[in-house]
Design an enzyme around this catalytic site. Structure first.
Site, PDB file in Angstrom:
ATOM      1  N   GLU A   1      32.997 -11.911  47.003  1.00  0.00           N
ATOM      2  CA  GLU A   1      33.162 -13.343  47.230  1.00  0.00           C
ATOM      3  C   GLU A   1      34.112 -13.975  46.219  1.00  0.00           C
ATOM      4  O   GLU A   1      33.841 -15.036  45.667  1.00  0.00           O
ATOM      5  CB  GLU A   1      31.787 -14.046  47.208  1.00  0.00           C
ATOM      6  CG  GLU A   1      30.852 -13.523  48.292  1.00  0.00           C
ATOM      7  CD  GLU A   1      29.524 -14.271  48.403  1.00  0.00           C
ATOM      8  OE1 GLU A   1      29.075 -14.812  47.389  1.00  0.00           O
ATOM      9  OE2 GLU A   1      28.971 -14.297  49.527  1.00  0.00           O
TER      10      GLU A   1
ATOM     11  N   ASP B   1      21.945 -10.926  53.471  1.00  0.00           N
ATOM     12  CA  ASP B   1      21.894 -11.960  52.438  1.00  0.00           C
ATOM     13  C   ASP B   1      20.587 -12.761  52.447  1.00  0.00           C
ATOM     14  O   ASP B   1      20.599 -13.930  52.815  1.00  0.00           O
ATOM     15  CB  ASP B   1      23.082 -12.917  52.631  1.00  0.00           C
ATOM     16  CG  ASP B   1      23.375 -13.723  51.382  1.00  0.00           C
ATOM     17  OD1 ASP B   1      22.688 -13.519  50.380  1.00  0.00           O
ATOM     18  OD2 ASP B   1      24.303 -14.548  51.424  1.00  0.00           O
TER      19      ASP B   1
ATOM     20  N   GLU C   1      17.132 -20.267  49.165  1.00  0.00           N
ATOM     21  CA  GLU C   1      18.406 -20.608  49.810  1.00  0.00           C
ATOM     22  C   GLU C   1      18.308 -20.602  51.334  1.00  0.00           C
ATOM     23  O   GLU C   1      18.721 -21.551  51.988  1.00  0.00           O
ATOM     24  CB  GLU C   1      19.491 -19.623  49.358  1.00  0.00           C
ATOM     25  CG  GLU C   1      20.810 -19.840  50.077  1.00  0.00           C
ATOM     26  CD  GLU C   1      21.919 -18.924  49.580  1.00  0.00           C
ATOM     27  OE1 GLU C   1      21.660 -18.076  48.709  1.00  0.00           O
ATOM     28  OE2 GLU C   1      23.064 -19.068  50.081  1.00  0.00           O
TER      29      GLU C   1
HETATM   30  O1  GCW Z   1      23.497 -15.764  49.046  1.00  0.00           O
HETATM   31  C1  GCW Z   1      24.822 -15.855  48.656  1.00  0.00           C
HETATM   32  C2  GCW Z   1      24.946 -17.247  48.167  1.00  0.00           C
HETATM   33  C3  GCW Z   1      25.963 -17.418  47.066  1.00  0.00           C
HETATM   34  C4  GCW Z   1      25.669 -16.384  45.994  1.00  0.00           C
HETATM   35  C5  GCW Z   1      25.808 -15.001  46.605  1.00  0.00           C
HETATM   36  C6  GCW Z   1      25.444 -13.891  45.622  1.00  0.00           C
HETATM   37  C7  GCW Z   1      25.888 -16.567  43.616  1.00  0.00           C
HETATM   38  O2  GCW Z   1      25.230 -18.082  49.260  1.00  0.00           O
HETATM   39  O3  GCW Z   1      25.836 -18.719  46.578  1.00  0.00           O
HETATM   40  O4  GCW Z   1      26.509 -16.521  44.875  1.00  0.00           O
HETATM   41  O5  GCW Z   1      24.944 -14.869  47.690  1.00  0.00           O
HETATM   42  O6  GCW Z   1      24.325 -13.413  45.695  1.00  0.00           O
HETATM   43  O7  GCW Z   1      26.261 -13.508  44.814  1.00  0.00           O
END
Ligand code: GCW
Length: 693
Positions: free
Chosen positions: A289, A368, A396
């Site tokens: 990312e 995720d 989240e």
């Molecule tokens: O779940 C996703 C999140 C990001 C996060 C990423 C990760 C810290 O939306 O905000 O970044 O995973 O785990 O690295």
């Protein structure tokens, strides 16, 4: 009014307590050779002072007295370092609890373990003294139990101060600096010690320019945070940017094989441990990312992680290297790239190449932190690597602490999952030994014996209730307790939390909190994305429904709904081949429509809306029924709370009521959007003729 006492070797010999066998066990031979004994003595003394203060505090609150250890105390906490300490003890250290004729002795060979033993007695309350005579040994199943904060020093323009934080700002930072008053951090450390967590990473894994400097310019401030955590035996870790040699050091490259880069990191680590002698190590999100990593230099994750491992090894430090690596710039038109495959594709081939002080930290699912995902196949694919399980306490994707969702049952299911079914490992027959679980793998009891522990993203902020939703505290509590002992029963853990949070809770309150939380994870699953498909959330902030929100984006989280059906074909026969990343029996169980469990059906298969589930319902009717049922359940949660709200302090009652009101509004919104979406796509009416728009 009981008589409490503390005994440590200092009492007799006046010498500081030595370094512990536990530290040696945690960090292996590297630490044994190099750990600076004075640093661990500093921690030991701080924790002993805490214990003594805890006894004073308890007697002030509940009566009784602190007495000398020879004065026949009702409770004796005895620090008893093993002498000589075994070089490599087989189990992580815990404490021994001995009860004879109503007198209790807790013994441990490390002050932090003794502190954990003290909190065990606190948790038991009077029962600790009243039970029958006993001699018990309590040890954490996993030696590494850690919380990660995604806190930023500065307020990030999009993510706010705490990335995916739902409890206000950071407890560590304010207005671009480490807080002047860190007393809340020490209180937090106390909460963590009470549930057995002893490591905390204090900044976001997405390391921005300001936060990168915690490693260098701000070290004195990091040392202040470490000093605030230390009294409760909690060690500090930092997330670092892989590009630091360039961005902070001014070098032309961050290539992990470049000698100047290696020297830069070694020097940086030396300075960190000089400032914080009991520092824990680095957490790294690399090539993920947008974070920098070894790929830019033509190197792989093992090259990157091992270079950092070499830098921290002289200090007994750890590198937590995250396996959350995937292409976030996909083209939705490309049906061959499957985000779920990515972590295994990147990491499984590297098994055996990571240094002994590298922990590869793996999210529990392949995508995720969704409310329902299969367990990540990476956990079982790296027997020669210390693999850690990563969970998300911050909610989240599970209601962002506006929805009451108790995650204990979800984590319990993950921890108990058996990657080889009823077999003990890849080459074993089903009756060849006890089945290995995810908890076994994380704690070094699986094939290869290389546990990396359990980590989770914290849900704590500067909110007055710590976690935004007061009931979300139960998740923080449950994470610690399950990381210590994955065999615990989540409803029983919830009982412990209720006892500690609402002392003397009347039976109606206890019953209502159970009624609200016990099934809340399933309830959330019912009214959000169905059958393991995941996402369907609003892009960016991830709150509330948006069925097609991610469907044509670069993030790789698609559901492929059309007028005929929905789901992602991840089979080997006709799909992305993801099922092949699992060992038997799961590679077959998930591959086949007949054996794939309903709750994961759409994760693995693309099916028509008329496909009949094992439950006997069609997919589309299941979607309708679950969404109506989900809202009805939330309505019952709201009613249960209104019945008992008068039994808790007003501010707690109000906060919970407000959040439940929002949960009901949001659940209705989810229900209406998801049912309407599927009705419009499929044209198949609800058998029960309920209102769909
Ligand atoms: O779940 C996703 C999140 C990001 C996060 C990423 C990760 C810290 O939306 O905000 O970044 O995973 O785990 O690295």
């Amino acid at each position: 009014s009981r008589r409490l006492a503390l005994r440590s070797p200092d009492d007799e010999a006046g010498v500081p307590v030595g370094s512990s066998s536990r530290d040696r066990q945690l960090e292996g031979p590297i630490a044994t050779e190099h750990t600076d004994r004075s640093s661990s003595r500093r921690t030991d003394r701080a924790v002993l002072a805490t214990l003594s203060a805890e006894l004073d505090r308890a007697t002030r609150a509940h009566g009784g007295a602190v007495v000398g250890h020879d004065d026949e105390p009702d409770l004796l906490l005895a620090l008893d370092p093993a002498d000589p300490a075994p070089a490599e003890p087989a189990e992580p250290a815990g404490y021994r609890l001995l009860r004879a004729a109503g007198r209790v002795t807790v013994t441990a060979d490390h002050p932090t373990s003794l502190l954990h033993g003290w909190f065990h007695v606190v948790r038991l309350g009077a029962v600790a003294f009243d039970g029958p005579d006993t001699d018990e040994h309590h040890a954490p199943v996993s030696a590494l139990r850690m919380l990660d904060h995604w806190d930023n020093v500065d307020v990030h323009p999009v993510m706010g101060q705490v990335e995916r934080g739902y409890a206000g700002g950071s407890i560590f930072y304010d207005a671009g600096h480490v807080r002047a008053d860190l007393s809340r951090v020490t209180t937090y450390a106390r909460l963590l010690a009470a549930v057995g967590i002893d490591r905390v990473a204090i900044n976001n894994v997405n390391v921005a320019a300001r936060e990168a400097r915690l490693l260098t310019d701000d070290l004195p401030e990091v040392a202040r945070i470490a000093a605030a955590l230390r009294p409760y035996g909690v060690r500090t870790h930092l997330s670092v940017s892989f590009a630091s040699p360039v961005t902070l050091g001014g070098l032309p490259t961050s290539d992990p094989l470049d000698p100047a880069v290696r020297t830069w990191w070694r020097d940086a680590a030396d300075v960190v441990w000089r400032a914080v002698p009991d520092f824990g190590g680095f957490v790294v999100k690399a090539d993920s990312e947008g974070q920098p990593g070894p790929f830019a230099h033509g190197r792989d994750h093992a090259d990157g992680a091992n270079m950092l491992a070499e830098a921290v090894a002289p200090h007994g430090g750890l590198v937590h290297w995250r396996a959350f690596v995937y292409n976030h710039t996909q083209d939705w038109r490309d049906r061959t790239t499957d985000r779920a495959r990515a972590a295994h594709d990147h990491f499984a081939p590297l098994d055996g190449r990571f240094a002994g002080n590298v922990v590869v930290q793996v999210k529990h699912g392949p995508v995720d932190f969704q409310v329902r995902e299969p367990v990540s196949p990476v956990l079982a694919a790296m027997p020669r690597t210390r693999v850690a399980l990563e969970l998300q306490v911050t909610q989240e994707y599970t209601g962002q602490q506006r929805h009451a969702v108790y995650l204990g049952p979800a984590w319990s299911e993950i921890l108990r999952w058996q990657p080889w079914g009823d077999a003990a490992g890849p080459d074993d027959a089903p009756d060849g030994g006890a089945p290995v679980t995810v908890a076994d793998l994380a704690s070094g009891r699986g094939p290869g014996g290389q546990g990396g522990g359990i980590a989770a993203v914290s849900n704590v902020g500067d909110d007055r209730f710590w976690t935004g939703h007061p009931l979300a505290q139960a998740n923080l509590y449950a994470f610690g307790r399950l990381a210590w002992d994955p065999a615990l029963d989540p409803p029983a853990v919830l009982d412990e939390w209720i006892d500690l949070t609402f002392p003397g809770a009347p039976a109606e309150l206890r019953a209502a909190v159970h009624a609200i939380l016990d099934e809340s994870w399933h309830t959330y699953e019912l009214y959000t994305a169905p059958l393991g498909i995941g996402f369907m959330v609003r892009p960016g902030h991830h709150y509330g429904p948006d069925v097609d929100g991610y469907e044509y984006t670069p993030w790789g989280t698609y559901h492929f709904a059309d007028r005929d059906g929905i789901g992602v074909d991840r089979t080997r026969a006709t799909g992305t081949g993801y099922t092949g990343q699992y060992p038997a029996p799961w590679r077959e169980v998930y591959e086949s429509l007949d054996s794939c469990p309903d709750e994961l059906l759409l994760f693995f298969h693309h099916v028509p809306y008329t496909h009949v589930l094992h439950s006997g319902k069609t997919v589309v009717q299941h979607v309708y029924d679950t969404h109506f049922e989900g809202v009805e359940r939330v309505e019952r949660m709201v009613e249960r709370w209104e019945d008992v709200a008068g039994l808790v302090p007003d501010d707690v009652a109000r906060r919970v009521s407000d959040r439940l009101t929002e949960q009901r509004r949001s659940a209705v919104e989810w229900r209406d959007q998801v049912t309407t979406y599927f009705w419009r796509k499929s044209g198949i009416p609800d058998e029960q003729g309920r209102t769909i728009y």
